[in-house]
Scaffold this motif. Structure first.
Motif, PDB file in Angstrom:
ATOM      1  N   ASP A   1      11.007   0.600   3.585  1.00  0.00           N
ATOM      2  CA  ASP A   1       9.833   0.638   4.458  1.00  0.00           C
ATOM      3  C   ASP A   1      10.119   0.165   5.885  1.00  0.00           C
ATOM      4  OD1 ASP A   1       8.390   1.641   2.392  1.00  0.00           O
ATOM      5  OD2 ASP A   1       7.296  -0.203   1.923  1.00  0.00           O
ATOM      6  N   ILE A   2      11.265  -0.467   6.095  1.00  0.00           N
ATOM      7  CA  ILE A   2      11.691  -0.871   7.447  1.00  0.00           C
ATOM      8  C   ILE A   2      13.149  -0.482   7.611  1.00  0.00           C
ATOM      9  CG2 ILE A   2      12.150  -2.834   8.993  1.00  0.00           C
ATOM     10  CD1 ILE A   2       9.824  -4.296   7.817  1.00  0.00           C
TER      11      ILE A   2
ATOM     12  N   SER B   1       0.835  -6.263   5.806  1.00  0.00           N
ATOM     13  CA  SER B   1       0.337  -4.930   5.446  1.00  0.00           C
ATOM     14  C   SER B   1       1.435  -4.051   4.855  1.00  0.00           C
ATOM     15  CB  SER B   1      -0.290  -4.249   6.671  1.00  0.00           C
ATOM     16  OG  SER B   1       0.637  -4.160   7.731  1.00  0.00           O
ATOM     17  N   LEU B   2       2.655  -4.170   5.380  1.00  0.00           N
ATOM     18  CA  LEU B   2       3.753  -3.365   4.844  1.00  0.00           C
ATOM     19  C   LEU B   2       4.178  -3.836   3.459  1.00  0.00           C
ATOM     20  CD1 LEU B   2       5.952  -2.834   8.033  1.00  0.00           C
ATOM     21  CD2 LEU B   2       4.651  -1.102   6.790  1.00  0.00           C
ATOM     22  N   SER B   3       3.863  -5.084   3.123  1.00  0.00           N
ATOM     23  CA  SER B   3       4.150  -5.562   1.771  1.00  0.00           C
ATOM     24  C   SER B   3       3.230  -4.917   0.748  1.00  0.00           C
ATOM     25  CB  SER B   3       4.003  -7.092   1.706  1.00  0.00           C
ATOM     26  OG  SER B   3       4.969  -7.734   2.528  1.00  0.00           O
ATOM     27  N   LEU B   4       2.079  -4.454   1.206  1.00  0.00           N
ATOM     28  CA  LEU B   4       1.142  -3.771   0.310  1.00  0.00           C
ATOM     29  C   LEU B   4       1.711  -2.416  -0.139  1.00  0.00           C
ATOM     30  CD1 LEU B   4      -2.182  -4.462   2.240  1.00  0.00           C
ATOM     31  CD2 LEU B   4      -1.650  -5.275  -0.080  1.00  0.00           C
ATOM     32  N   PRO B   5       1.275  -1.920  -1.278  1.00  0.00           N
ATOM     33  CA  PRO B   5       1.777  -0.633  -1.784  1.00  0.00           C
ATOM     34  C   PRO B   5       1.073   0.554  -1.123  1.00  0.00           C
ATOM     35  CG  PRO B   5       0.213  -1.531  -3.334  1.00  0.00           C
ATOM     36  CD  PRO B   5       0.363  -2.573  -2.247  1.00  0.00           C
TER      37      PRO B   5
ATOM     38  N   PRO C   1      -8.044   9.492  -3.738  1.00  0.00           N
ATOM     39  CA  PRO C   1      -8.708   9.442  -2.433  1.00  0.00           C
ATOM     40  C   PRO C   1      -8.140   8.363  -1.503  1.00  0.00           C
ATOM     41  CG  PRO C   1     -10.122   8.525  -4.156  1.00  0.00           C
ATOM     42  CD  PRO C   1      -8.975   9.177  -4.850  1.00  0.00           C
ATOM     43  N   LEU C   2      -7.431   7.385  -2.071  1.00  0.00           N
ATOM     44  CA  LEU C   2      -6.870   6.308  -1.250  1.00  0.00           C
ATOM     45  C   LEU C   2      -5.504   6.659  -0.669  1.00  0.00           C
ATOM     46  CD1 LEU C   2      -7.758   3.121  -3.350  1.00  0.00           C
ATOM     47  CD2 LEU C   2      -8.866   3.972  -1.269  1.00  0.00           C
ATOM     48  N   HIS C   3      -4.949   7.785  -1.097  1.00  0.00           N
ATOM     49  CA  HIS C   3      -3.594   8.150  -0.652  1.00  0.00           C
ATOM     50  C   HIS C   3      -3.538   8.311   0.863  1.00  0.00           C
ATOM     51  CE1 HIS C   3       0.339  10.023  -0.457  1.00  0.00           C
ATOM     52  NE2 HIS C   3      -0.201  11.001   0.241  1.00  0.00           N
ATOM     53  N   ASP C   4      -4.446   9.095   1.420  1.00  0.00           N
ATOM     54  CA  ASP C   4      -4.431   9.345   2.864  1.00  0.00           C
ATOM     55  C   ASP C   4      -4.702   8.067   3.652  1.00  0.00           C
ATOM     56  OD1 ASP C   4      -3.895  11.989   2.402  1.00  0.00           O
ATOM     57  OD2 ASP C   4      -5.966  12.659   2.623  1.00  0.00           O
ATOM     58  N   VAL C   5      -5.580   7.221   3.118  1.00  0.00           N
ATOM     59  CA  VAL C   5      -5.863   5.940   3.775  1.00  0.00           C
ATOM     60  C   VAL C   5      -4.600   5.083   3.807  1.00  0.00           C
ATOM     61  CG1 VAL C   5      -7.191   3.792   3.641  1.00  0.00           C
ATOM     62  CG2 VAL C   5      -8.285   5.972   3.094  1.00  0.00           C
ATOM     63  N   GLY C   6      -3.884   5.060   2.687  1.00  0.00           N
ATOM     64  CA  GLY C   6      -2.651   4.285   2.615  1.00  0.00           C
ATOM     65  C   GLY C   6      -1.606   4.776   3.597  1.00  0.00           C
ATOM     66  N   VAL C   7      -1.464   6.086   3.728  1.00  0.00           N
ATOM     67  CA  VAL C   7      -0.494   6.659   4.658  1.00  0.00           C
ATOM     68  C   VAL C   7      -0.837   6.282   6.093  1.00  0.00           C
ATOM     69  CG1 VAL C   7       0.419   8.804   5.617  1.00  0.00           C
ATOM     70  CG2 VAL C   7       0.143   8.559   3.139  1.00  0.00           C
ATOM     71  N   VAL C   8      -2.115   6.405   6.452  1.00  0.00           N
ATOM     72  CA  VAL C   8      -2.545   6.052   7.811  1.00  0.00           C
ATOM     73  C   VAL C   8      -2.272   4.574   8.094  1.00  0.00           C
ATOM     74  CG1 VAL C   8      -4.546   5.770   9.329  1.00  0.00           C
ATOM     75  CG2 VAL C   8      -4.286   7.862   7.977  1.00  0.00           C
ATOM     76  N   LEU C   9      -2.641   3.703   7.148  1.00  0.00           N
ATOM     77  CA  LEU C   9      -2.423   2.265   7.334  1.00  0.00           C
ATOM     78  C   LEU C   9      -0.940   1.938   7.419  1.00  0.00           C
ATOM     79  CD1 LEU C   9      -5.095   0.717   4.943  1.00  0.00           C
ATOM     80  CD2 LEU C   9      -5.128   0.806   7.444  1.00  0.00           C
ATOM     81  N   PHE C  10      -0.109   2.672   6.686  1.00  0.00           N
ATOM     82  CA  PHE C  10       1.336   2.446   6.732  1.00  0.00           C
ATOM     83  C   PHE C  10       1.872   2.706   8.139  1.00  0.00           C
ATOM     84  CE2 PHE C  10       5.673   4.115   6.494  1.00  0.00           C
ATOM     85  CZ  PHE C  10       6.325   3.072   5.865  1.00  0.00           C
ATOM     86  N   TYR C  11       1.467   3.820   8.725  1.00  0.00           N
ATOM     87  CA  TYR C  11       1.988   4.144  10.054  1.00  0.00           C
ATOM     88  C   TYR C  11       1.368   3.274  11.151  1.00  0.00           C
ATOM     89  CZ  TYR C  11       4.650   7.962   8.117  1.00  0.00           C
ATOM     90  OH  TYR C  11       5.571   8.690   7.391  1.00  0.00           O
ATOM     91  N   VAL C  12       0.138   2.837  10.938  1.00  0.00           N
ATOM     92  CA  VAL C  12      -0.453   1.864  11.866  1.00  0.00           C
ATOM     93  C   VAL C  12       0.339   0.556  11.795  1.00  0.00           C
ATOM     94  CG1 VAL C  12      -2.469   0.400  12.311  1.00  0.00           C
ATOM     95  CG2 VAL C  12      -2.770   2.844  11.830  1.00  0.00           C
ATOM     96  N   SER C  13       0.709   0.153  10.592  1.00  0.00           N
ATOM     97  CA  SER C  13       1.499  -1.059  10.406  1.00  0.00           C
ATOM     98  C   SER C  13       2.872  -0.922  11.064  1.00  0.00           C
ATOM     99  CB  SER C  13       1.667  -1.363   8.913  1.00  0.00           C
ATOM    100  OG  SER C  13       0.413  -1.528   8.286  1.00  0.00           O
ATOM    101  N   GLN C  14       3.452   0.272  10.977  1.00  0.00           N
ATOM    102  CA  GLN C  14       4.740   0.507  11.623  1.00  0.00           C
ATOM    103  C   GLN C  14       4.611   0.394  13.139  1.00  0.00           C
ATOM    104  OE1 GLN C  14       7.650   0.756  10.350  1.00  0.00           O
ATOM    105  NE2 GLN C  14       7.400   1.319   8.223  1.00  0.00           N
ATOM    106  N   ALA C  15       3.483   0.860  13.676  1.00  0.00           N
ATOM    107  CA  ALA C  15       3.252   0.752  15.120  1.00  0.00           C
ATOM    108  C   ALA C  15       3.113  -0.716  15.530  1.00  0.00           C
ATOM    109  CB  ALA C  15       2.001   1.543  15.514  1.00  0.00           C
ATOM    110  N   VAL C  16       2.381  -1.487  14.726  1.00  0.00           N
ATOM    111  CA  VAL C  16       2.239  -2.919  14.999  1.00  0.00           C
ATOM    112  C   VAL C  16       3.603  -3.603  14.922  1.00  0.00           C
ATOM    113  CG1 VAL C  16       1.217  -5.097  14.197  1.00  0.00           C
ATOM    114  CG2 VAL C  16      -0.141  -2.992  14.168  1.00  0.00           C
ATOM    115  N   LEU C  17       4.405  -3.203  13.944  1.00  0.00           N
ATOM    116  CA  LEU C  17       5.743  -3.771  13.796  1.00  0.00           C
ATOM    117  C   LEU C  17       6.603  -3.465  15.023  1.00  0.00           C
ATOM    118  CD1 LEU C  17       7.804  -5.257  11.996  1.00  0.00           C
ATOM    119  CD2 LEU C  17       8.469  -3.023  11.097  1.00  0.00           C
TER     120      LEU C  17
END
Length: 201
Positions: free
Chosen positions: A98-99, A146-150, A157-173
């Motif tokens: 993930d990193i 957030s990146l520690s989360l799965p 229905p949560l798949h797309d939300v998870g993907v968006v949050l993952f890339y937002v977390s990458q931007a914050v990182l």
């Protein structure tokens, strides 16, 4: 923590919280890497453990400053606990993919070089925590929690939300890494200036 060392012994609440944070590190690592990082329940546990560690970091510093409970042990153990926790997060998240590894290596070299230098000059030069360092700490805490989360393991229905949050977390990182390097530069610059001033007096 404050630069003024209190008269209390090492057995005080801030130091106990620091010790708890150190103990959390291996449990976080095991939870994050369980089943190769592909377990939704264990990744969730890992994120909670990381969040608890970050909260205790904030709480023990506030208590130590407000109650005059800063000790030599705390001034050494606190940054070690912080770097051990974030280091485990960066390494673990690189292991699960993930990193990027180069990001982890750059950040860890910066973090530990600053920590070791700070400890080596603890009694000679006092370098106050810069605002950029505080911002870096907050951004790292948000991104690594957030990146520690799965996020990429969610289905339905949560798949797309998870993907968006993952890339937002990458931007914050990414911003956190930039602040990490900038605050490291500021630290080394300030140490150099203070040492030059001491030599001139």
């Amino acid at each position: 923590m404050s630069d003024v060392v209190g008269t209390s012994g090492n057995w005080n609440l801030p130091n106990v919280l620091t010790g708890i944070r150190i103990l959390i590190v291996p449990f976080y690592g095991v939870a994050l890497l369980h089943d190769g990082g592909q377990s939704i329940p264990w990744r969730t546990v890992a994120a909670v453990l990381f969040l608890v560690a970050m909260v205790t970091d904030k709480v023990d510093g506030d208590i130590a400053r407000s109650r005059g409970l800063v000790t030599d042990f705390g001034k050494i153990a606190d940054p070690i606990a912080d770097k051990a926790m974030t280091g485990m997060a960066f390494i673990g998240l690189s292991i699960v993919g993930d990193i990027w590894w180069w990001v982890t290596i750059v950040v860890l070299v910066r973090e530990w070089s600053v920590t070791l230098l700070r400890l080596s000059i603890l009694r000679q030069v006092v370098v106050a925590a810069a605002q950029s360092g505080k911002i870096k700490t907050v951004l790292q805490a948000v991104a690594l929690t957030s990146l520690s989360l799965p996020l990429l393991l969610l289905e339905g229905p949560l798949h797309d939300v998870g993907v968006v949050l993952f890339y937002v977390s990458q931007a914050v990182l990414a911003v956190a890494v930039a602040m990490t390097m900038w605050s490291g530069y500021e630290f080394f610059r300030d140490v150099w200036r203070q040492r030059s001033t001491l030599r001139a007096t």
